[in-house]
Design a protein around this motif. Structure first.
Motif, PDB file in Angstrom:
ATOM      1  N   LYS A   1      -3.995   3.531  -3.810  1.00  0.00           N
ATOM      2  CA  LYS A   1      -3.948   3.562  -2.352  1.00  0.00           C
ATOM      3  C   LYS A   1      -5.340   3.515  -1.738  1.00  0.00           C
ATOM      4  CE  LYS A   1       0.478   5.509  -1.258  1.00  0.00           C
ATOM      5  NZ  LYS A   1       1.220   6.427  -0.422  1.00  0.00           N
ATOM      6  N   VAL A   2      -6.290   4.175  -2.362  1.00  0.00           N
ATOM      7  CA  VAL A   2      -7.658   4.173  -1.847  1.00  0.00           C
ATOM      8  C   VAL A   2      -8.206   2.743  -1.858  1.00  0.00           C
ATOM      9  CG1 VAL A   2     -10.011   4.988  -2.242  1.00  0.00           C
ATOM     10  CG2 VAL A   2      -8.083   6.555  -2.524  1.00  0.00           C
ATOM     11  N   GLN A   3      -7.995   2.051  -2.957  1.00  0.00           N
ATOM     12  CA  GLN A   3      -8.475   0.672  -3.070  1.00  0.00           C
ATOM     13  C   GLN A   3      -7.755  -0.220  -2.050  1.00  0.00           C
ATOM     14  OE1 GLN A   3      -7.880  -1.145  -6.885  1.00  0.00           O
ATOM     15  NE2 GLN A   3      -8.809  -3.061  -6.276  1.00  0.00           N
ATOM     16  N   TYR A   4      -6.440  -0.088  -1.933  1.00  0.00           N
ATOM     17  CA  TYR A   4      -5.689  -0.876  -0.975  1.00  0.00           C
ATOM     18  C   TYR A   4      -6.137  -0.593   0.458  1.00  0.00           C
ATOM     19  CZ  TYR A   4      -2.126  -2.710  -4.222  1.00  0.00           C
ATOM     20  OH  TYR A   4      -1.459  -3.378  -5.202  1.00  0.00           O
ATOM     21  N   GLU A   5      -6.392   0.661   0.739  1.00  0.00           N
ATOM     22  CA  GLU A   5      -6.815   1.023   2.092  1.00  0.00           C
ATOM     23  C   GLU A   5      -8.131   0.343   2.444  1.00  0.00           C
ATOM     24  OE1 GLU A   5      -7.408   4.999   4.773  1.00  0.00           O
ATOM     25  OE2 GLU A   5      -6.004   5.022   3.107  1.00  0.00           O
ATOM     26  N   ASP A   6      -9.065   0.310   1.499  1.00  0.00           N
ATOM     27  CA  ASP A   6     -10.343  -0.373   1.726  1.00  0.00           C
ATOM     28  C   ASP A   6     -10.121  -1.863   1.974  1.00  0.00           C
ATOM     29  OD1 ASP A   6     -11.781   1.982   1.439  1.00  0.00           O
ATOM     30  OD2 ASP A   6     -12.308   1.583  -0.661  1.00  0.00           O
TER      31      ASP A   6
ATOM     32  N   TRP B   1       0.836  -1.199   0.000  1.00  0.00           N
ATOM     33  CA  TRP B   1       0.000   0.000   0.000  1.00  0.00           C
ATOM     34  C   TRP B   1       0.874   1.254   0.000  1.00  0.00           C
ATOM     35  CZ3 TRP B   1      -0.470   3.714   3.952  1.00  0.00           C
ATOM     36  CH2 TRP B   1      -1.474   4.652   3.751  1.00  0.00           C
TER      37      TRP B   1
ATOM     38  N   ALA C   1      -1.292   6.866  -5.993  1.00  0.00           N
ATOM     39  CA  ALA C   1      -2.349   7.518  -5.202  1.00  0.00           C
ATOM     40  C   ALA C   1      -3.718   6.885  -5.420  1.00  0.00           C
ATOM     41  CB  ALA C   1      -2.400   9.003  -5.519  1.00  0.00           C
ATOM     42  N   ASP C   2      -4.113   6.632  -6.670  1.00  0.00           N
ATOM     43  CA  ASP C   2      -5.446   6.074  -6.924  1.00  0.00           C
ATOM     44  C   ASP C   2      -5.572   4.646  -6.408  1.00  0.00           C
ATOM     45  OD1 ASP C   2      -3.659   5.242  -8.899  1.00  0.00           O
ATOM     46  OD2 ASP C   2      -5.225   5.023 -10.416  1.00  0.00           O
TER      47      ASP C   2
END
Length: 95
Positions: free
Chosen positions: A37-42, A29, A34-35
Motif C-alpha cells: 500500500k505504501v508503494q501504491y500510494e506513492d 491499492w 499493507a507493505d
C-alpha cells in the motif's frame, strides 16, 4: 494537431482515460497488502500529479488567444507528450 479546439478535445479525452485508470489503480491499492500500500500510494500520488499538470496545460491552452496559441503549439504538444509518458511510466509500476 491542427487546431486548438482539436488539441483541447483530444487532451480532455485523455484526461478522462487517465481518471478511469486512476480509479482502477485506487481499487488495486485498496486490495493490496499493507507493505504494498505504501508503494501504491506513492505511485498514485505521482499519477495524480501528472494528471493535474495535464489539466493545467489544457487550461492554459483554453485561455490563450489565437495568436498566443500559434506561438505555444509546439511547446504544448511537447509538454503534453512528456506528461503522458510520465503518467504511463508511473501507472505501469502497478502491474
Amino acid at each position: 494537431m491542427s487546431t486548438r479546439n482539436e488539441y483541447i478535445e483530444k487532451a480532455k479525452a485523455q484526461l478522462d482515460r487517465w481518471n478511469a485508470q486512476i480509479e482502477e489503480l485506487e481499487a488495486r491499492w485498496k486490495k493490496a497488502e499493507a507493505d504494498a500500500k505504501v508503494q501504491y500510494e506513492d505511485q498514485l500520488k505521482q499519477v495524480r500529479e501528472q494528471r493535474d499538470e495535464a489539466k493545467e496545460q489544457i487550461e492554459k491552452v483554453q485561455k490563450a488567444s489565437e495568436s498566443a496559441w500559434d506561438d505555444m503549439r509546439a511547446g504544448s504538444e511537447k509538454a503534453w507528450g512528456q506528461i503522458q509518458e510520465a503518467f504511463q511510466k508511473a501507472a505501469s509500476r502497478f502491474n
